[in-house]
Design an enzyme around this catalytic site. Structure first.
Site, short mmCIF file in Angstrom:
data_model
loop_
_atom_site.label_atom_id
_atom_site.label_comp_id
_atom_site.label_asym_id
_atom_site.label_seq_id
_atom_site.Cartn_x
_atom_site.Cartn_y
_atom_site.Cartn_z
CD GLU A 80 -2.63 1.21 2.64
OE1 GLU A 80 -3.71 1.80 2.64
OE2 GLU A 80 -2.14 0.64 3.65
CE LYS A 179 -7.26 1.13 4.25
NZ LYS A 179 -5.96 1.76 4.62
CB CYS A 213 -3.81 -1.28 5.40
SG CYS A 213 -2.64 -0.77 6.71
#
Length: 503
Positions: A80, A179, A213
């Site tokens: 990321e 995300k 994440c």
């Protein structure tokens, strides 16, 4: 006229060929990249300057991708923020974004670069995948124009998303994921997608899902990809800031793979000033390969072989009833006085471990944690405690936890219990940890001195015990069962203010 027998032979030949295309095992790679950061500015740079910075990072990714392909890797995951970094405002990140189309468009940017407008980053990633015959996973930014008739349209007239992309070995865009669970400071830069996206794709070496994440701590999309969509492997670009004792990257990501019964490919950004390191290739039975380095600023390529369908492997243990054993055990009485201490802003209930061997219980709310253990030598200069936490974590996100943990204190002063520790000298000859968990989502962690994992040195029994019968190769920092009670995430509580950023 072709005879029926010849048709039959041809059909058998074709089916045999298809079976050979389906691989029982595959080789995976993850690259921990020391990203070259953009200068922090208040005004956007030119598109040309943005591309120049991203090309510098992709030069390093190109070397890693080629090395991975040369060593037989079928897929590589990169971090990321690995292409443009993270020093941005909503306005200054815009020149780094590209319009990323739906994968159903069947697009190979390498051979048709202008089909969806300027896309130099997607074009280069596509060509790297195609020229090296490898799946390439990367994290970039997506921009989507919107209009005033969309009530949620931002005032600048476009959405921008933190986005993972996957290009197959022909260079075709096969996956795009926005995300869903943005970390604190990201909310000023990126937009939330309207709904969580459950992105999967099939390969000759298994079914893959992808998220990013902070997503890993929440139910959507992470848990759904495994429980409903039955993926074999999770792809996980991350920029993970390590938090001891329970949330270092290698520790938690390997535990998630074990707890969910999937392969997990984690590629972290490398930036020691932000405590970012820790990448790995994890199977449900434990880590296959990992990297942790707080001493240098070097990138690192990790490569390992995995089963394509890990839940079909004879070594996969299957479902665990995480409260079965603990619920039948009478509470071990302790002569020690319980006390409280903080771990990452959560108030744990602790009891000190004072003997060479023994049995201990500690409870908080509905969670009781049981520990049986034996140490080689009870050192006077080191202290361990058994801790329990059953409550809503409210710093940098709200999520309900149930945690049982054996943890080394920073000193022999009880007030230091729960503070970050990286080294230990106490050797445990055996241990067994269990808890009365109210969830089926529990992630088992064992972290050893020097920030090392313990592959093959402990096991999870079907009745919910984390056990090590022969001890560990290095002294123990923590042995933990990290439970998530997703249905309680909406619980109300007061939220502390003025708390520093950590994760």
């Amino acid at each position: 006229m072709i005879s029926f027998q010849l048709y039959l032979y041809v059909a058998i030949f074709i089916l045999s060929g298809l079976r050979t295309l389906a691989l029982d095992k595959f080789t995976a790679a993850v690259y921990e990249h020391p990203v070259i950061l953009a200068n922090a500015t208040l005004e956007p740079v030119s598109p040309e300057d943005a591309v120049a910075l991203m090309n510098k990072n992709m030069d390093a990714l190109e070397v890693a991708i080629k090395r991975a392909a040369e060593q037989g890797s079928h897929i590589i995951v990169t971090p990321e923020d690995g292409i443009y970094g993270f020093r941005f405002t909503r306005k200054t990140i815009y020149p780094y974004l590209e319009d990323i189309p739906d994968p159903e468009e069947n697009w190979i940017p390498c051979t048709d670069p202008d089909r969806f407008g300027p896309a130099p980053v997607q074009g280069r990633l596509s060509c790297l995948a195609r020229k090296n015959s490898i799946y390439v996973v990367a994290n970039i930014g997506d921009k989507k124009s919107c209009h005033s008739n969309d009530s949620a349209c931002p005032s600048d007239g476009h959405y921008q998303y933190n986005t993972n992309v996957v290009f197959d070995s022909e260079g075709k865009l096969v996956a795009r994921y926005h995300k869903f669970n943005l970390f604190t400071f990201e909310t000023t830069i990126f937009d939330y997608p309207k709904e969580p996206e459950f992105v999967t794709f099939n390969t000759p070496f298994g079914k893959f899902g992808i998220f990013t994440c902070f997503d890993i701590l929440f139910h959507d999309p992470a848990v759904v990809l495994v429980s409903k969509f039955q993926v074999d492997t999770i792809l996980f670009p991350t920029a993970w800031m390590n938090v001891l004792p329970h949330l270092t990257a290698i520790e938690f990501h390997s535990a998630w793979a074990m707890g969910m019964g999937v392969n997990f490919l984690s590629a972290n950004t490398h930036n020691t000033s932000s405590d970012m390191t820790g990448s790995g290739i994890y199977a449900p039975t434990g880590p296959r390969a990992y990297h942790y380095d707080m001493e240098t600023e070097n990138g690192h390529l990790v490569i390992a072989e995995l089963n394509s369908h890990p839940r079909l492997s004879p070594t996969y243990s299957g479902a665990v009833n995480w409260s079965a054993y603990a619920s039948t055990v009478e509470r071990f009485l302790s002569e020690e006085q319980d006390f409280t201490g903080m771990i990452f802003y959560d108030e744990f209930t602790f009891t000190e471990i004072t003997k060479h061997e023994g049995n201990y219980t500690i409870c908080q709310r509905d969670l009781c944690c049981h520990l049986s253990y034996r140490v080689a030598e009870k050192r006077e200069d080191e202290m361990y405690v058994l801790g329990a936490f059953d409550g809503l974590h409210v710093v940098e996100g709200q999520y309900y936890l149930q945690i049982c943990t054996l943890v080394k204190c920073r000193s022999t002063n009880l007030t230091t219990c729960g503070e970050p520790v990286t080294t230990a000298q106490t050797t445990f000859e055996s241990f067994s940890l269990s808890g009365t968990f109210g969830t089926s989502y529990v992630f088992p962690e064992v972290l050893l001195s020097g920030i090392h994992l313990a592959p093959g040195e402990f096991q999870i029994l079907s009745d919910g015990r984390l056990v090590s019968e022969n001890g560990t190769s290095k002294p123990v920092l923590t042995v933990t069962l990290f439970g998530r009670v997703y249905e309680k995430d909406g619980s109300t509580t007061s939220i502390p203010t003025n708390v520093p950023q950590h994760l």
